[in-house]
Design a protein around this motif. Structure first.
Motif, PDB file in Angstrom:
ATOM      1  N   VAL A 274       0.890  -1.145   0.429  1.00 28.01           N
ATOM      2  CA  VAL A 274      -0.102   0.091   0.168  1.00 28.01           C
ATOM      3  C   VAL A 274       0.804   0.974   0.424  1.00 28.01           C
ATOM      4  O   VAL A 274       2.207   1.173   0.441  1.00 28.01           O
ATOM      5  CB  VAL A 274      -0.892  -0.225   0.952  1.00 28.01           C
ATOM      6  CG1 VAL A 274      -2.300  -1.234   1.035  1.00 28.01           C
ATOM      7  CG2 VAL A 274      -0.178  -0.084   2.294  1.00 28.01           C
ATOM      8  N   MET A 286      -7.478   6.745  11.741  1.00 27.25           N
ATOM      9  CA  MET A 286      -8.224   5.232  12.350  1.00 27.25           C
ATOM     10  C   MET A 286      -7.595   4.792  13.673  1.00 27.25           C
ATOM     11  O   MET A 286      -8.245   4.588  14.472  1.00 27.25           O
ATOM     12  CB  MET A 286      -7.899   4.152  11.130  1.00 27.25           C
ATOM     13  CG  MET A 286      -9.186   3.423  11.433  1.00 27.25           C
ATOM     14  SD  MET A 286      -9.275   2.029  10.423  1.00 27.25           S
ATOM     15  CE  MET A 286      -8.390   0.449  11.532  1.00 27.25           C
TER      16      MET A 286
ATOM     17  N   SER B 339      -1.708   7.839  -5.708  1.00 27.47           N
ATOM     18  CA  SER B 339      -2.439   7.931  -4.663  1.00 27.47           C
ATOM     19  C   SER B 339      -2.102   9.669  -4.139  1.00 27.47           C
ATOM     20  O   SER B 339      -3.059   9.919  -3.480  1.00 27.47           O
ATOM     21  CB  SER B 339      -2.614   7.272  -3.620  1.00 27.47           C
ATOM     22  OG  SER B 339      -0.359   7.306  -3.314  1.00 27.47           O
ATOM     23  N   LEU B 350      -8.155   6.689  -3.955  1.00 27.17           N
ATOM     24  CA  LEU B 350      -7.484   6.965  -2.233  1.00 27.17           C
ATOM     25  C   LEU B 350      -8.651   8.450  -1.936  1.00 27.17           C
ATOM     26  O   LEU B 350      -9.603   8.838  -0.912  1.00 27.17           O
ATOM     27  CB  LEU B 350      -6.423   7.473  -2.244  1.00 27.17           C
ATOM     28  CG  LEU B 350      -6.524   8.159  -1.283  1.00 27.17           C
ATOM     29  CD1 LEU B 350      -6.189   7.323  -0.087  1.00 27.17           C
ATOM     30  CD2 LEU B 350      -4.137   8.836  -0.559  1.00 27.17           C
ATOM     31  N   THR B 354     -11.846   9.046   0.554  1.00 26.76           N
ATOM     32  CA  THR B 354     -11.822   9.894   1.953  1.00 26.76           C
ATOM     33  C   THR B 354     -12.567  10.912   1.527  1.00 26.76           C
ATOM     34  O   THR B 354     -13.412  11.119   2.811  1.00 26.76           O
ATOM     35  CB  THR B 354     -10.802  11.152   1.761  1.00 26.76           C
ATOM     36  OG1 THR B 354      -9.918  11.405  -0.006  1.00 26.76           O
ATOM     37  CG2 THR B 354      -8.990   9.751   2.132  1.00 26.76           C
ATOM     38  N   PHE B 357     -15.096   8.871   3.046  1.00 29.85           N
ATOM     39  CA  PHE B 357     -15.091   8.901   4.779  1.00 29.85           C
ATOM     40  C   PHE B 357     -15.948   9.872   5.410  1.00 29.85           C
ATOM     41  O   PHE B 357     -16.652  10.015   6.245  1.00 29.85           O
ATOM     42  CB  PHE B 357     -13.676   8.459   4.856  1.00 29.85           C
ATOM     43  CG  PHE B 357     -13.614   9.100   6.275  1.00 29.85           C
ATOM     44  CD1 PHE B 357     -12.524  10.203   6.510  1.00 29.85           C
ATOM     45  CD2 PHE B 357     -14.012   8.390   7.408  1.00 29.85           C
ATOM     46  CE1 PHE B 357     -12.612  10.296   7.859  1.00 29.85           C
ATOM     47  CE2 PHE B 357     -14.014   8.660   9.025  1.00 29.85           C
ATOM     48  CZ  PHE B 357     -12.915  10.467   8.767  1.00 29.85           C
ATOM     49  N   VAL B 364     -13.037   2.453   9.285  1.00 26.18           N
ATOM     50  CA  VAL B 364     -12.805   1.739   9.591  1.00 26.18           C
ATOM     51  C   VAL B 364     -12.730   1.099   8.058  1.00 26.18           C
ATOM     52  O   VAL B 364     -12.107   0.104   7.335  1.00 26.18           O
ATOM     53  CB  VAL B 364     -13.194   0.794  10.008  1.00 26.18           C
ATOM     54  CG1 VAL B 364     -12.443  -0.554  10.295  1.00 26.18           C
ATOM     55  CG2 VAL B 364     -13.077   0.979  12.046  1.00 26.18           C
ATOM     56  N   ILE B 367     -11.467   2.991   4.813  1.00 27.95           N
ATOM     57  CA  ILE B 367      -9.516   2.147   5.458  1.00 27.95           C
ATOM     58  C   ILE B 367      -9.573   1.005   4.820  1.00 27.95           C
ATOM     59  O   ILE B 367      -8.645   0.502   3.691  1.00 27.95           O
ATOM     60  CB  ILE B 367      -9.333   1.875   6.797  1.00 27.95           C
ATOM     61  CG1 ILE B 367      -9.361   3.841   7.205  1.00 27.95           C
ATOM     62  CG2 ILE B 367      -7.750   1.836   6.267  1.00 27.95           C
ATOM     63  CD1 ILE B 367      -8.210   4.465   6.836  1.00 27.95           C
ATOM     64  N   ILE B 370      -9.428   0.890   0.382  1.00 27.00           N
ATOM     65  CA  ILE B 370      -8.535   1.372  -0.057  1.00 27.00           C
ATOM     66  C   ILE B 370      -7.429   0.521   0.225  1.00 27.00           C
ATOM     67  O   ILE B 370      -7.002   0.253  -0.852  1.00 27.00           O
ATOM     68  CB  ILE B 370      -8.151   3.070   0.884  1.00 27.00           C
ATOM     69  CG1 ILE B 370      -9.307   3.932   0.559  1.00 27.00           C
ATOM     70  CG2 ILE B 370      -6.567   3.372   0.473  1.00 27.00           C
ATOM     71  CD1 ILE B 370      -9.147   5.203   1.595  1.00 27.00           C
ATOM     72  N   MET B 371      -7.243   0.059   1.645  1.00 30.42           N
ATOM     73  CA  MET B 371      -6.061  -1.116   1.704  1.00 30.42           C
ATOM     74  C   MET B 371      -6.624  -1.905   0.380  1.00 30.42           C
ATOM     75  O   MET B 371      -5.111  -2.660   0.139  1.00 30.42           O
ATOM     76  CB  MET B 371      -6.155  -1.211   3.042  1.00 30.42           C
ATOM     77  CG  MET B 371      -5.646  -0.209   4.229  1.00 30.42           C
ATOM     78  SD  MET B 371      -4.418   0.609   3.589  1.00 30.42           S
ATOM     79  CE  MET B 371      -3.826   0.541   5.092  1.00 30.42           C
ATOM     80  N   TYR B 374      -5.574  -1.705  -2.952  1.00 30.70           N
ATOM     81  CA  TYR B 374      -3.874  -0.756  -3.201  1.00 30.70           C
ATOM     82  C   TYR B 374      -3.519  -2.548  -2.975  1.00 30.70           C
ATOM     83  O   TYR B 374      -2.681  -2.774  -4.064  1.00 30.70           O
ATOM     84  CB  TYR B 374      -2.970  -0.568  -2.381  1.00 30.70           C
ATOM     85  CG  TYR B 374      -3.757   1.388  -3.145  1.00 30.70           C
ATOM     86  CD1 TYR B 374      -3.777   2.159  -2.091  1.00 30.70           C
ATOM     87  CD2 TYR B 374      -3.113   1.512  -4.479  1.00 30.70           C
ATOM     88  CE1 TYR B 374      -4.486   3.411  -2.967  1.00 30.70           C
ATOM     89  CE2 TYR B 374      -3.352   3.149  -4.797  1.00 30.70           C
ATOM     90  CZ  TYR B 374      -4.065   3.557  -4.390  1.00 30.70           C
ATOM     91  OH  TYR B 374      -4.350   4.729  -4.570  1.00 30.70           O
ATOM     92  N   MET B 375      -3.470  -3.680  -2.611  1.00 33.42           N
ATOM     93  CA  MET B 375      -2.818  -4.595  -1.915  1.00 33.42           C
ATOM     94  C   MET B 375      -3.537  -6.131  -3.399  1.00 33.42           C
ATOM     95  O   MET B 375      -2.688  -6.503  -3.773  1.00 33.42           O
ATOM     96  CB  MET B 375      -3.688  -5.938  -1.219  1.00 33.42           C
ATOM     97  CG  MET B 375      -2.837  -5.016   0.431  1.00 33.42           C
ATOM     98  SD  MET B 375      -1.318  -5.098   0.833  1.00 33.42           S
ATOM     99  CE  MET B 375      -1.645  -7.393   0.606  1.00 33.42           C
TER     100      MET B 375
END
Lengths: 434, 397, 249
Positions: A274, A286, B339, B350, B354, B357, B364, B367, B370-371, B374-375
């Motif tokens: 990431v 967070m 990003s 991203l 956001t 959000f 949570v 996040i 988004i993670m 990318y992962m």
């Protein structure tokens, strides 16, 4: 444009006089002592004037090359002329000196700046000391640092700053003198221990001095507005703290125990998959959800934490590479002599592994330093972000090109010097392979 | 020396647990897992407490709610669409930047990398200057330069757009250019294209069989491509009317209408990412070509191979093997670096994430989304790389 | 079954080891007395290296008993550490620590494991370097030494721990021929001084001169053991005869 490796153009000297044979009294044109013909050596059929020969070889060796040279020259002339004209006539460079303090140290109170200088002097002394005791790269670095301080002192800064800068050069010189003295001393080992300890201590001590400690030095508020200093601190703290963590992660990833290996691998792959900015986002949003109310770290702590955890994953991969290069026989020899696992790691394996990955670690430091510009995303006023507030000032509106050139130059100077040092270290360690 | 205590037997049941190597090993793992688990439990507990306080709980149903915010560029989107779709628009935008950026960066990197090895001194020095300058300035500084300095300050306002040949207009608003649009006769031309593909496949198969029979190497793919191209072009002229029309941007009162629009943040992002990553790719290409020892080229030439064949059969395969793995990780870096779009106002995943959000307060979940995005991109790239590596290994053996 | 030192300084009873499905050691039984010099020979892959590495627990045996100086080698951590302290090993690939000087290589273990004072360890190191014949190399790094010199440092390093038993795993196989003699000379001196030694080697001249017993391994089994005289002149098994004919040409 051919992709041949560049020809060696270092032999610039041209010996135009024909070589004489020593011992042959008849010179180059005559026969030998026995009367049989000696080959007459002739000069090569090239241009007589060395400059022209070099030009022909390197710039005009063929038609395509000649066209390229002309095109490139035209490009260079156009760019240099355009930039030069802008830089000398249109640009108003006063924006830089006028805001220099703001850009470099942000809102750090001017009266307390002596702390920054004190830290710089201390580091200068240590560097000079190291240079005095050794030769080679360290000496060159301290020379450059000294020269840079003096060169900066010549620029149009306020008189006080110039005084401080000259003092910096003085500190390095003083350290050098001490180092030379130390060479005469006998207790080498003791001196080396003191020096290493001082270097390691300089890290936390600088942080404490900068920040202040209740009781001794007044704590300085507004940590998130310290300009370029935050970029430097972020990078140093990031690398410093991520090194031990990265070593642990690398050892964990290579562990034979599956539970440890899986957890460490998962962490490393997650962080490396990431972008940093998403981790900063996570830290700003967070983190307060994951921590109890009583524990509210401020922005700078959060940024430092994030960049440490981020850098640790990359450090782990670097260290893992070094560990993989250690032959199994080293472990066996250590066990055979009676060392247990921990001692083997600390005394035998890690010293060798870390030494091998120093170039990679320096490379990571440079990358980390560049990444600190992202701190602006979580409202930290480091150099790039604080320049926006300068632009917001009515007086300096529109001076955007000057500011960005300045920022670019500052980063470029530091990053290029560091990468130069890294390449020299690589060469001296013999780690020159692809 | 005194005698060592004896009386130990071979059975392991008499070894005290705290000295048994096997026990220690297992115990070490258990302890480690317990510590990690305890840490995670503590974090989750805090999370639960804090969430309860604000009255939220984890769930993805909010993705079905109306988004309510505009996204100025990307695939067709309306503020009345749902959050989930908005996020998808962001992902597509990221992919757009990534793909175009990767292509441009590869081109730039290859050109500069080869230039670094040129026999022309000036070209070599210029290439080195490029690489050393770009690599040592942070990407964000460069992006800000391209966006704030160049795009927003140096470019003219919409009314005075720079006009490039081919009806392309460049201004502070962005880039407007003609874009092909389907017409009535497009359908007819499509049939020609389908026929062309069929013919291409047939040509490919026939050529393959021919080559196999003659037992010679060749490139049936090129023949197939020529066939397709031929039919396509013939079909173009044969269809009545014009199969594709161009929607040309026209300046109306406040803005252009028609054509394709690329925003300045998109342009800045592309230019910044491509030039930055291109510099790193240039170094990799240079190292890869240099890694193929001079002896290889000499041996190939000595065998009588012409320059083109030397490059294609000897140098390039070996160089590519060295180049491709690090270049792939540069591609991944480019995708992750996209990003930074959030800081120059481009609606990548991203940025959209956001925004969602900010609208919904769902920290949570966003996040995680988004993670996860990318992962997946990282894992996909690693997977492709592993397949490539394995294939290369097979070929070697 | 209790064990006393009188039975021998090394006692192996029916030692088995498997690598996955491969049965590397097939029921090795061997007893050695203090001061004995035993040479193990055999074709490559016969298990000789594996066997001597089980004696200092660099390899783990799965069945059977190994008792070193009254201490049995089991999963007990304390036993393993005790045995490792009493057994010294010389490797084929030297395995000196490249980042330390010769002197530091030798003093490392005494300082950290035996808790010796640094000055005392230094004295021991210099003594040992004299014994192996290279005191002048004390402050050089391993990379600066020749192969023969490195191997002698390895012997000194092992001796610094004052071991009761010395294991040699093909100590001269990685050396250039002109350097083999200097190492063998040191080993001979060591044997004559009364050290208990197990030597895996192909150097039959050494075996003839110094060994009390020669043992022949093949396919993980102990085929034959005898005095050097009997071993070379009256080989009992066919396999021994074949092996001897291959190496004594």
């Amino acid at each position: 444009m051919r992709a041949d490796p560049p020809r060696d153009t270092s032999d610039q000297h041209v010996d135009e006089s024909p070589p004489t044979h020593p011992g042959n009294s008849s010179g180059w044109a005559g026969g030998g002592k026995n009367g049989c013909a000696v080959s007459k050596e002739l000069p090569p059929p090239t241009e007589r004037i060395p400059v022209l020969r070099w030009l022909k070889q390197n710039l005009f060796s063929s038609w395509p090359n000649a066209i390229l040279t002309l095109a490139a020259t035209a490009l260079i002339v156009a760019v240099v002329y355009g930039l030069g004209r802008w830089a000398l006539t249109e640009a108003r460079w006063e924006v830089i000196p006028a805001n220099l303090k703001l850009l470099l140290v942000g809102t750090y109170p001017a009266g307390q700046l002596w702390r920054v200088w004190a830290i710089l002097y201390f580091l200068g002394l240590l560097t000079g000391f190291a240079a005095g005791r050794r030769r080679g790269l360290v000496r060159r670095i301290s020379l450059v640092a000294c020269a840079a301080s003096i060169a900066l002192a010549v620029l149009p800064f306020p008189l006080v700053t110039r005084g401080w800068l000259l003092g910096c050069a003085g500190a390095i010189a003083a350290g050098y003198g001490l180092g030379q003295l130390a060479k005469l001393a006998r207790e080498r080992r003791w001196i080396r221990r003191v020096e290493t300890t001082l270097w390691i201590l300089s890290f936390p001590v600088s942080l404490i001095v900068l920040n202040g400690v209740g009781g001794f030095l007044p704590v300085i508020a507004g940590r998130n507005q310290w300009g370029f200093m935050l970029n430097l601190l972020g990078a140093v703290v990031g690398i410093g703290l991520s090194l031990p963590l990265g070593v642990l992660l690398a050892l964990g990833r290579r562990s034979k125990l599956p539970a440890i290996r899986i957890v460490c691998t998962a962490y490393i792959e997650l962080i490396r998959g990431v972008p940093l900015i998403s981790l900063l986002f996570m830290a700003s949003i967070m983190l307060q959800l994951l921590l109890p109310d009583s524990f509210r770290p401020d922005l700078v702590i959060r940024a430092m934490l994030t960049i440490t955890l981020f850098s640790a994953a990359y450090m782990a991969e670097n260290v893992r590479g070094g560990l993989q290069a250690i032959p199994k026989g080293q472990y066996e020899a250590a066990y055979a002599v009676g060392l247990n696992g921990a001692l083997t790691m600390i005394l035998i394996i890690l010293p060798q592994a870390l030494r091998a990955v120093i170039p990679a670690i320096v490379g990571q430091f440079i990358a980390l330093f560049k990444d600190t510009t992202l701190f602006g995303f979580i409202a930290i006023l480091e150099l790039l972000n604080i320049s926006r507030s300068v632009l917001g000032n009515l007086e300096w509106r529109g001076r955007i090109f000057e500011l960005y050139v300045f920022i670019g130059v500052v980063f470029w100077l530091l990053c290029y010097s560091m990468s130069y040092v890294s390449r020299r270290i690589e060469k001296s360690l013999g780690v020159g392979e692809r | 020396m005194a005698e060592k205590p004896t009386g130990r037997t071979a059975t392991s049941s008499s070894i005290p647990l705290w000295r048994d190597v096997r026990v220690l090993r297992v115990a070490g793992q258990i302890l480690f897992v317990l510590v990690i688990a305890a840490g995670i439990w503590w974090l989750m507990n805090n999370l639960q407490t804090n969430l309860d306080k604000s009255g939220l709980n984890i769930g993805f149903r909010f993705l079905g709610d109306t988004a309510g915010f505009p996204i100025s560029e990307g695939i067709a989107y309306n503020p009345t669409d749902v959050n989930g779709y908005a996020f998808w628009v962001g992902i597509v935008n990221t992919l757009r930047v990534a793909v175009i950026g990767i292509v441009l960066a590869t081109v730039i990197g290859t050109v500069i990398g080869v230039a670094r090895l040129s026999t022309n001194w000036l070209v070599r020095k210029l290439a080195t200057l490029y690489v050393e300058t770009i690599r040592n300035i942070p990407l964000l500084v460069q992006l800000f330069f391209w966006y704030f300095a160049v795009m927003l300050t140096a470019l003219p306002l919409v009314g005075d757009s720079i006009r490039l040949p081919g009806s392309i207009f460049l201004s502070r608003r962005g880039l407007y250019m003609p874009w092909p649009v389907v017409t009535e006769s497009s359908g007819v031309w499509t049939w020609y294209l389908v026929g062309g593909v069929a013919l291409a496949v047939a040509v490919y198969v026939i050529r393959r069989i021919q080559l196999k029979r003659a037992d010679r190497p060749g490139f049936p793919l090129i023949w197939a491509a020529v066939a397709l191209l031929g039919v396509g072009i013939a079909g173009w002229f044969l269809t009545p009317g014009s199969p594709l029309a161009f929607d040309i941007p026209v300046l109306k009162r406040f803005n252009f209408e028609g054509g394709m629009w690329l925003s300045t943040s998109f342009l800045a992002l592309i230019i910044g990412l491509a030039t930055y990553t291109g510099a790193f790719i240039a170094e990799i290409v240079r190292a890869g070509i240099q890694a193929v020892g001079k002896g290889q080229t000499e041996a190939a030439k000595a065998l009588g191979l012409k320059k083109g064949l030397v490059l294609r059969l000897v140098v390039l395969p070996q160089a590519l093997r060295v180049i491709i793995p690090p270049v792939t990780s540069q591609y991944l870096n480019l995708t992750k670096n996209s990003s930074l779009a959030i800081l120059i106002g481009y609606y990548d995943l991203l940025n959209v994430g956001t925004t969602i959000f900010n609208q919904t307060g769902r920290a949570v979940e966003m996040i995680l989304l988004i993670m996860a995005s990318y992962m997946s991109m990282s894992l996909l790239t690693s997977l492709v790389m592993n397949i490539y590596n394995r294939r290369m290994k097979l070929v070697e053996r | 079954m209790s064990v006393t030192k009188d039975e021998g300084i090394i006692i192996c009873r029916e030692v088995h080891k498997w690598y996955g499905d491969f049965h590397a050691l097939q029921g090795i039984s061997l007893t050695m007395q203090k001061g004995e010099v035993v040479v193990i020979c055999g074709p490559s892959g016969s298990g000789k290296s594996t066997f001597i590495r089980t004696i200092n627990r660099l390899e783990v045996h799965q069945r059977g008993q190994i008792i070193v100086d009254g201490v049995e080698l089991t999963h007990d951590l304390r036993n393993i550490e005790t045995v490792r302290r009493e057994v010294g090993m010389v490797f084929q690939q030297f395995n000196l620590f490249p980042h330390l000087t010769v002197r530091q290589n030798i003093t490392l273990a005494p300082v950290w494991v035996l808790k010796m004072k640094r000055a005392e360890a230094d004295a021991v190191a210099m003594q040992l370097l004299e014994r192996v014949g290279i005191p002048e190399q004390a402050d050089k790094f391993p990379g600066q030494l020749s192969g023969g010199q490195q191997q002698r440092v390895v012997i000194a390093r092992a001796l610094a721990m004052k071991p009761k038993i010395m294991l040699f795993d093909e100590p001269t196989s990685a050396l250039d021929p002109e350097m083999i003699k200097e190492v063998l000379d040191v080993m001979k001196e060591l044997a004559l001084s009364g050290m208990t030694m197990i030597v895996v080697t192909h150097e039959m001249g050494f075996a003839r001169e110094v060994a009390d017993r020669i043992i022949f391994f093949d396919f993980g089994q102990l085929i034959e053991e005898n005095t050097p005289e009997e071993f070379f002149h009256n080989p009992q098994s066919e396999r021994t005869k074949l092996f001897l004919s291959q190496i004594l040409h």
